[in-house]
Design an enzyme around this catalytic site. Structure first.
Site, mmCIF file in Angstrom:
data_model
loop_
_atom_site.group_PDB
_atom_site.id
_atom_site.type_symbol
_atom_site.label_atom_id
_atom_site.label_comp_id
_atom_site.label_asym_id
_atom_site.label_seq_id
_atom_site.Cartn_x
_atom_site.Cartn_y
_atom_site.Cartn_z
ATOM 1 N N GLN A 260 0.431 -1.224 0.552
ATOM 2 C CA GLN A 260 -0.134 0.028 0.487
ATOM 3 C C GLN A 260 0.816 1.126 -0.260
ATOM 4 O O GLN A 260 0.600 2.101 0.081
ATOM 5 C CB GLN A 260 -1.237 -0.262 1.337
ATOM 6 N N LEU B 291 -7.459 1.349 4.401
ATOM 7 C CA LEU B 291 -7.214 2.878 4.013
ATOM 8 C C LEU B 291 -6.693 2.961 2.500
ATOM 9 O O LEU B 291 -6.251 4.406 2.040
ATOM 10 C CB LEU B 291 -5.574 2.383 4.641
HETATM 11 ZN ZN LIG Z 1 -6.277 -3.220 2.965
#
Ligand SMILES: [Zn+2]
Ligand SMILES: C[S@@+](CC[C@H](N)C(=O)[O-])C[C@H]1O[C@@H](n2cnc3c(N)ncnc32)[C@H](O)[C@@H]1O
Lengths: 168, 434
Positions: free
Chosen positions: A51, A92
């Site tokens: 991420q 997120l």
């Molecule tokens: Zn995630």
């Protein structure tokens, strides 16, 4: 320490598959510290290296109310899983969206800690959900992949619109 | 992963939109469910919290007023509603207390007002230590003053029962589609799937579920085996008493509950015109008919403007006017109504009802029956409305109605929540002299 940028769905870099960490060195420990800071800043409970556009098998988590109980998983592997549960997940990388996903109720994993030592962990409930969610990221998968086409399209459109008109 | 979705914060947002911003509950909840897909469990919790806070707002708001040292500032109104959500759980639900407090407090975070955690925590804990005393009429408190006053004047003997019933969760009532099977058959299907369900003693097509369930969980709902409809609304079909071969007008038909009941009962033997003034609601009406596999002539028109739409030659044998009304008979099912309705609305609605009665009367055949009904319990919309109509229409005769579940008034019958176990509906039948 630094707060890193979190990739936002449908960014294609979220699809990259992370490689195992060869040696847990200071670079990795620095990455872990930055990821923790990023996760706390974003008020998340879990973050995968994918991420933040680092494609190594590193995960940080903290499920405590007090935000002072970090858990770090390097090269995690599921060795056993059992049962089923459904939980409203959020990510997120997919801001302000939640949807129910079915996953194993409990998992047993092995992983390395930031000192490079191997350990076992037996998890159930939310911890098990979070581990499975983050390990998916390392494989280039996000939780909306489990939803219907229709819902996926809706989320994609919503987030693309947001990125074009930030802070509207 | 993002932090846990906080249902209490969502409920605070939703109730604020409903109560402060005048949005309807039927719009707010679906749009919320669209934004966040919730698991069945969170969905029903959210629904419970939103309905509950709307019902008990008066009481909860009074409690909050006593617990807060100074009122929460307007720009933080969501926090005020979060506090009410917390108080609702502590006062009316059997959620574990510490969980209710903890979840409500962490809702501050989701509202981006983490600074308020101490405030909310303090209020909820002080409530648990010593709930503030409220005046004896706490139940009435949860009705706006003008509504409480109007109900007390209209029904002095039943007032307490009515306001109490308005704050309870109503049972879930179903109407079986006779064209697809008998009530007994459907009851059997329900029992097989472990629903606890009873035949409705007051409606021959009705079933009462002990516990509410999402319609999608009901056997063959999508195929049209049943609909959700309160017992009191199911009386319309019998009281209209249409006969095979007759022409019928359902003048205010959307979303089609009663239209569908008529068609289910009479197969294809009615020539039914179903009107509604709202185009959007006509679509809902059509969707109702489609699901139930029924057919009617749907017209989007102002029923009272009889020049603007076509009628059969010679008029109708039966006309049903399910008039737009204050809805004060269904406060228990629509807890937002009490926050939105005003006394001025009632005057306006009385005028609309009168316009429909007057406008449609000429379309009734001699010897035909007009059934006027509302889901209100205010005399102005009901008994007095018909009284005034009769005074100005010499060819209109009152047909006496009776039903074991209703009070008989001078100009019709009335069900009352808390007195009869159903919504508050008024029915009056008028026959045209031949
Ligand atoms: Zn995630
Ligand atoms: C109480 S609801 C009808 C409920 C419906 N009969 C059922 O059982 O599902 C009243 C309806 O009257 C419609 N309406 C209000 N004024 C009207 C008018 N002048 N002509 C036709 N429809 C009207 C509203 O749009 C609303 O859908």
């Amino acid at each position: 320490m630094a707060i890193l940028d979190i990739l936002v769905y449908p960014d294609p870099r979220l699809r990259k598959v992370a490689k195992p960490v060869q040696s847990v060195d200071d670079n990795i420990r620095q990455l872990v510290r930055d990821m923790l800071e990023t996760m706390y800043d974003a008020e998340g409970i879990g973050l995968a290296a994918t991420q933040v556009d680092v494609h190594k098998q590193v995960i940080v988590m903290d499920l405590s109310e007090t935000r002072d109980n970090p858990l770090v998983l390097i090269n995690p592997q599921i060795v056993e899983q059992d049962g089923e549960q459904e939980y409203d997940e959020g990510c997120l990388s997919i801001p302000e969206y939640y949807a129910p996903v079915k996953r194993a109720e409990s998992v047993k994993i092995t992983a390395l800690n930031p000192e490079g030592e191997i350990f076992d962990l037996q998890a159930d409930g939310l911890l098990a959900v979070c581990i499975q969610h983050e390990m998916d990221h390392l494989k280039g998968k996000v939780f909306v992949d489990y939803l219907s086409r229709l819902k996926q399209d809706r989320v994609r459109k919503k987030l693309l619109k947001r990125q074009r008109a930030p802070a509207a | 992963m993002a932090r846990k979705l906080n249902t209490r914060a969502l409920a605070a947002r939703a109730t604020r939109q409903i109560i402060d911003q005048g949005r309807s509950l039927d719009a707010v909840l679906p749009s919320l469910f669209e934004q966040v897909d919730l698991s069945a469990q969170n969905r029903s919790l959210l629904q419970e919290l939103v309905y509950g806070v709307c019902r008990w707002y008066g009481e909860l708001d009074a409690l909050a007023g006593q617990l807060l040292r100074s009122p929460i500032r307007n720009k933080d109104r969501e926090l005020h509603f979060l506090l009410l959500v917390g108080l609702y759980q502590l006062r009316h639900l059997d959620t574990a207390q510490h969980a209710a407090v903890a979840e409500t407090v962490s809702g501050c975070q989701q509202l981006n007002k983490a600074w308020a955690k101490k405030l909310i925590n303090g209020c909820l804990r002080s409530y648990l230590r010593q709930p503030p005393e409220l005046s004896a009429d706490a139940a009435h408190l949860s009705h706006p003053k003008w509504i409480a006053g109007a109900l007390e004047t209209a029904w002095p003997d039943y007032y307490n029962d009515i306001v109490q019933a308005n704050n309870q969760r109503p049972p879930m009532c179903l109407r079986v589609n006779r064209r697809q099977g008998s009530r007994d058959q459907y009851l059997e299907q329900l029992h097989k799937q472990n629903f606890s369900a009873l035949a409705d003693p007051y409606s021959s097509d009705g079933i009462v579920l002990q516990q509410a369930a999402p319609v999608t969980a009901l056997p063959a709902f999508a195929e049209g085996a049943v609909s959700v409809q309160d017992t009191a609304a199911q009386l319309a079909c019998d009281l209209l008493a249409a006969q095979p071969g007759e022409s019928v007008l359902d003048a205010c038909a959307a979303p089609g509950g009663k239209t569908a009941h008529l068609l289910e009962r009479h197969d294809d033997q009615l020539a039914l015109d179903a009107l509604d003034i709202s185009a959007r609601r006509c679509e809902q009406l059509q969707a109702t008919l489609n699901r139930l596999q029924l057919d009617a002539h749907v017209v989007n028109a102002d029923a009272a403007d009889t020049q603007s739409w076509d009628q059969p030659d010679g008029g109708y044998d039966r006309i049903m006017i399910d008039a737009p009304c204050s809805g004060l008979g269904v406060l228990r099912r629509h807890p937002d109504i009490r926050h939105h309705r005003t006394a001025a609305d009632v005057d306006n609605l009385v005028a609309q009802q009168q316009r429909l009665l007057h406008g449609l009367w000429p379309l009734l055949k001699p010897g035909g029956r007009m059934l006027y009904l509302t889901c209100s319990i205010l005399p102005a919309e009901n008994n007095d409305q018909i009284d005034a109509f009769l005074a100005s229409h010499g060819d209109a005769m009152l047909t006496e109605l009776s039903h074991p579940s209703a009070l008989v008034l001078s100009h019709g019958v009335q069900t009352l929540p808390g007195v009869h176990e159903m919504d508050g509906f008024f029915y009056s039948a008028l026959t045209k002299a031949s």
